[in-house]
Design an enzyme around this catalytic site. Structure first.
Site, mmCIF file in Angstrom:
data_model
loop_
_atom_site.group_PDB
_atom_site.id
_atom_site.type_symbol
_atom_site.label_atom_id
_atom_site.label_comp_id
_atom_site.label_asym_id
_atom_site.label_seq_id
_atom_site.Cartn_x
_atom_site.Cartn_y
_atom_site.Cartn_z
ATOM 1 N N ARG A 107 30.913 47.170 47.262
ATOM 2 C CA ARG A 107 31.260 48.182 46.272
ATOM 3 C C ARG A 107 30.082 49.118 46.073
ATOM 4 O O ARG A 107 28.947 48.688 45.973
ATOM 5 C CB ARG A 107 31.591 47.498 44.939
ATOM 6 N N LYS A 149 35.514 38.518 34.572
ATOM 7 C CA LYS A 149 36.781 38.927 33.952
ATOM 8 C C LYS A 149 37.904 39.008 34.972
ATOM 9 O O LYS A 149 38.993 38.511 34.735
ATOM 10 C CB LYS A 149 36.646 40.298 33.268
ATOM 11 N N ARG A 179 27.979 39.610 45.168
ATOM 12 C CA ARG A 179 29.267 40.249 45.416
ATOM 13 C C ARG A 179 29.083 41.499 46.280
ATOM 14 O O ARG A 179 29.930 41.822 47.120
ATOM 15 C CB ARG A 179 29.916 40.621 44.081
ATOM 16 N N ARG A 193 36.923 49.938 26.478
ATOM 17 C CA ARG A 193 35.494 49.818 26.727
ATOM 18 C C ARG A 193 34.673 50.723 25.814
ATOM 19 O O ARG A 193 33.445 50.654 25.855
ATOM 20 C CB ARG A 193 35.207 50.241 28.170
ATOM 21 N N ARG A 197 24.846 49.832 34.655
ATOM 22 C CA ARG A 197 26.152 49.403 34.117
ATOM 23 C C ARG A 197 25.962 48.418 32.973
ATOM 24 O O ARG A 197 26.695 48.441 31.991
ATOM 25 C CB ARG A 197 26.997 48.766 35.219
HETATM 26 P P1 ADP Z 1 32.703 45.817 36.162
HETATM 27 O O1 ADP Z 1 33.223 45.285 34.881
HETATM 28 O O2 ADP Z 1 32.304 44.735 37.121
HETATM 29 O O3 ADP Z 1 31.663 46.874 35.995
HETATM 30 P P2 ADP Z 1 35.243 47.149 36.703
HETATM 31 O O4 ADP Z 1 35.943 46.939 37.970
HETATM 32 O O5 ADP Z 1 35.865 46.629 35.471
HETATM 33 O O6 ADP Z 1 33.817 46.531 36.956
HETATM 34 O O7 ADP Z 1 34.941 48.699 36.489
HETATM 35 C C1 ADP Z 1 34.316 49.472 37.468
HETATM 36 C C2 ADP Z 1 34.098 50.907 36.973
HETATM 37 O O8 ADP Z 1 35.364 51.518 36.646
HETATM 38 C C3 ADP Z 1 33.275 51.050 35.692
HETATM 39 O O9 ADP Z 1 31.898 51.016 35.917
HETATM 40 C C4 ADP Z 1 33.763 52.428 35.200
HETATM 41 O O10 ADP Z 1 33.188 53.481 35.922
HETATM 42 C C5 ADP Z 1 35.231 52.403 35.543
HETATM 43 N N1 ADP Z 1 36.033 51.895 34.397
HETATM 44 C C6 ADP Z 1 36.757 50.739 34.373
HETATM 45 N N2 ADP Z 1 37.358 50.578 33.182
HETATM 46 C C7 ADP Z 1 36.990 51.654 32.413
HETATM 47 C C8 ADP Z 1 37.265 52.066 31.089
HETATM 48 N N3 ADP Z 1 38.039 51.342 30.265
HETATM 49 N N4 ADP Z 1 36.727 53.219 30.655
HETATM 50 C C9 ADP Z 1 35.975 53.972 31.444
HETATM 51 N N5 ADP Z 1 35.661 53.638 32.704
HETATM 52 C C10 ADP Z 1 36.153 52.490 33.201
#
Ligand code: ADP
Length: 187
Positions: free
Chosen positions: A133, A13, A127, A88, A144
């Site tokens: 990370r 994404k 990654r 989400r 996750r």
């Molecule tokens: P990925 O999709 O690779 O898991 P992101 O960078 O999109 O990584 O998100 C990393 C973390 O940030 C998530 O695991 C969560 O803890 C938090 N996060 C991101 N977007 C949201 C959201 N819309 N609601 C709640 N937590 C979020």
């Protein structure tokens, strides 16, 4: 154009959002990136978010919603935006509906980027070597993915019913995937 990008962690994404945002001339808004910037700068928001992120859990809706509301209030979103990683949860869907209604705006497309679990775990582990990370260890990655299937995947049904869902295969060359998304958007 107002677009949501949805898909499991590791589907690409972030990569696609950056490229699409440039091609379409709209800002990409990544809640994950915003949280990571806050963690890095040790803000109060960052301190709250870090605990959840490191465990592979979602940050509580109230925190995330108000952060997104602040971002959507900025002028550069007037002609469109691409949301990466939001909404989400179902509660976030309703909150976004409310924000858009208040601004007399509507969503145009919800792009679901798909990728199978083995590919995702492999990409995220790769990654992890590069970005270091805290949430890219194998246990947290698997958690996750579970959280995604349980809390976020169901959102695709909601947008499907609204006629907004465009499913795009996230496997293959980056350029190829970008072209697929643009085609799905009718661009
Ligand atoms: P990925 O999709 O690779 O898991 P992101 O960078 O999109 O990584 O998100 C990393 C973390 O940030 C998530 O695991 C969560 O803890 C938090 N996060 C991101 N977007 C949201 C959201 N819309 N609601 C709640 N937590 C979020």
């Amino acid at each position: 154009m107002r677009i949501i990008l949805i898909g499991p962690p590791g589907a690409g994404k972030g990569t696609q959002a950056a490229r699409l945002s440039e091609k379409l001339g709209i800002p990409a808004i990544s809640t994950g990136d915003t949280f990571r910037a806050n963690v890095k700068n040790e803000t109060e928001l960052g301190k709250t978010a870090k605990r959840y992120m490191d465990a592979g859990e979602y940050v509580p809706d109230e925190v995330t919603n108000s952060m997104v509301q602040d971002r959507l209030n900025q002028d550069d979103t007037a002609n469109g935006f691409m949301l990466d990683g939001y909404p989400r949860t179902e509660a976030q869907v309703h909150e976004l509906d409310r924000m858009l209604k208040e601004a007399s705006q509507e969503l145009d497309h919800v792009v679901e980027l798909t990728a199978d679990t083995d590919e995702i775990v492999a990409r995220l582990l790769a990654r992890a070597q590069i970005e270091k990370r805290a949430d890219d260890t194998e246990d947290v990655i698997r958690h996750r993915l579970d959280v995604y299937v349980e809390q976020t995947q169901p959102l695709t049904d909601i947008y499907q019913e609204r006629g907004l869902l465009r499913k795009v295969d996230g496997l293959g060359e980056i350029d190829e995937v970008t072209d697929r998304v643009l085609k799905a958007l009718g661009v």
